[in-house]
Design an enzyme around this catalytic site. Structure first.
Site, mmCIF file in Angstrom:
data_model
loop_
_atom_site.group_PDB
_atom_site.id
_atom_site.type_symbol
_atom_site.label_atom_id
_atom_site.label_comp_id
_atom_site.label_asym_id
_atom_site.label_seq_id
_atom_site.Cartn_x
_atom_site.Cartn_y
_atom_site.Cartn_z
ATOM 1 N N ASN A 1 0.873 -1.180 0.000
ATOM 2 C CA ASN A 1 0.000 0.000 0.000
ATOM 3 C C ASN A 1 0.908 1.227 0.000
ATOM 4 O OD1 ASN A 1 -1.803 2.048 0.535
ATOM 5 N ND2 ASN A 1 -2.326 1.348 2.607
ATOM 6 N N LYS B 1 0.126 4.231 -0.305
ATOM 7 C CA LYS B 1 -0.522 5.413 0.303
ATOM 8 C C LYS B 1 -0.301 6.645 -0.580
ATOM 9 C CE LYS B 1 -0.182 3.211 4.779
ATOM 10 N NZ LYS B 1 -0.003 3.342 6.233
ATOM 11 N N HIS C 1 -9.526 1.356 4.802
ATOM 12 C CA HIS C 1 -8.252 1.493 5.522
ATOM 13 C C HIS C 1 -8.444 2.408 6.732
ATOM 14 C CE1 HIS C 1 -4.145 2.576 6.492
ATOM 15 N NE2 HIS C 1 -3.792 1.479 5.875
ATOM 16 N N GLU D 1 -6.729 4.701 7.938
ATOM 17 C CA GLU D 1 -6.464 6.137 7.718
ATOM 18 C C GLU D 1 -7.689 6.813 7.132
ATOM 19 O OE1 GLU D 1 -2.821 5.574 5.563
ATOM 20 O OE2 GLU D 1 -1.827 5.002 7.430
ATOM 21 N N SER E 1 3.314 -2.128 10.416
ATOM 22 C CA SER E 1 4.757 -2.187 10.667
ATOM 23 C C SER E 1 5.395 -3.515 10.270
ATOM 24 C CB SER E 1 5.069 -1.838 12.133
ATOM 25 O OG SER E 1 4.707 -0.488 12.395
HETATM 26 P P1 PGA Z 1 2.763 0.262 7.729
HETATM 27 O O1 PGA Z 1 1.290 0.493 7.085
HETATM 28 O O2 PGA Z 1 3.292 -1.004 7.126
HETATM 29 O O3 PGA Z 1 3.536 1.470 7.306
HETATM 30 O O4 PGA Z 1 2.576 0.166 9.196
HETATM 31 C C1 PGA Z 1 0.429 -0.599 6.875
HETATM 32 C C2 PGA Z 1 -0.864 -0.099 6.306
HETATM 33 O O5 PGA Z 1 -1.313 0.997 6.672
HETATM 34 O O6 PGA Z 1 -1.492 -0.783 5.474
#
Ligand code: PGA
Length: 256
Positions: free
Chosen positions: A15, A17, A101, A103, A219
């Site tokens: 992803n 983003k 998601h 976010e 993460s």
């Molecule tokens: P991250 O994001 O691997 O940077 O923690 C995962 C995600 O939001 O899908």
């Protein structure tokens, strides 16, 4: 006798983003296509921003890497300035789309009802949805993880049939682990995945939960991927930060 179930397919999804201009996205896609020449064991999905879908699609053409989007609107077309629909994504070369998601839930006000509409819109468009669920840190500390997962999965999937559920993927992404470097322990992820499978059994039908691919996200990095993937419950990963670098993303793919 203990009959082993066939494993669900392994999937590693990146992803990106709101990262990567078109030239940057092309450079990352090229680097990944090169690595994918060795045919990875896992399915690999890239979800660039909308603006880079066309360019990345062209680069993925002869590779096993798949293309997805990060969001869609619940309607197929209409007066929704700035939005993108499922049929648009299909004709842009996407076969997958991330839905709900955290976010978008947290920063853009998407609630469970909207996520449920987007899930249906993705299925109508014949996109494979990756439905994101997961508790915030406050919810975990209040011991509400189970309640939150049951609500999010329940509202998203209630009323869908077995075929629709099996055509979907779920990503368990504890909000406190996203972008924080604080990964869930394998035990925490396994227990959440089991709860999600049990919820699918309840709202759709017995046995369904075991057939649905469930990714862990939050993460995931080259240093923790192998430990997570060692768990039968964890079918792959939705990777944010570590998907922005070809080397680190590919190490995760190789661990799957
Ligand atoms: P991250 O994001 O691997 O940077 O923690 C995962 C995600 O939001 O899908």
């Amino acid at each position: 006798m203990n009959v082993a179930r066939p494993r669900r397919p392994r999937l590693v999804a990146g992803n990106w983003k709101m990262n990567k201009t078109v030239p940057e996205a092309e450079a990352l896609a090229r680097a990944l296509v090169e690595r994918a020449a060795q045919r990875p064991a896992a399915q690999v999905l890239l979800c660039p921003p909308f603006t880079a879908l066309g360019a990345v699609r062209g680069l993925l053409a002869q590779s096993p890497l798949m293309l997805g989007a990060q969001n869609l609107h619940p309607e197929a077309s209409g007066s929704y300035t700035g939005e993108v629909s499922g049929p648009m994504l299909i004709t842009a070369g996407c076969r997958w789309v991330i839905v709900g998601h955290s976010e978008r839930r947290q920063l853009l006000g998407e609630d469970d009802a909207l996520v449920a509409r987007k899930l249906r819109a993705a299925l109508r468009a014949e996109l494979t949805p990756i439905v994101c669920v997961g508790e915030t840190l406050a919810e975990r500390e209040r011991d509400e993880t189970v309640k939150v997962l049951e609500r999010q999965v329940g509202i998203a999937f209630e009323g869908l049939d077995r075929a629709a559920a099996c055509a979907s993927v779920i990503a368990y992404e504890p909000v406190w682990a996203i972008g924080t470097g604080r990964v869930a322990t394998a035990a925490q992820a396994v227990s959440a995945h089991r709860r999600i499978r049990a919820t699918l059994d309840r709202v759709i039908g017995a046995g369904i939960g075991g057939d649905v691919t469930i990714l862990y996200g939050g993460s995931v990095s080259p240093s923790n991927a192998a430990e997570l993937f060692a768990e039968h419950e964890i079918d792959g990963a939705l990777v944010g930060g570590a998907s922005l670098d070809a080397g680190s993303f590919w190490s995760i793919v190789e661990a799957a």
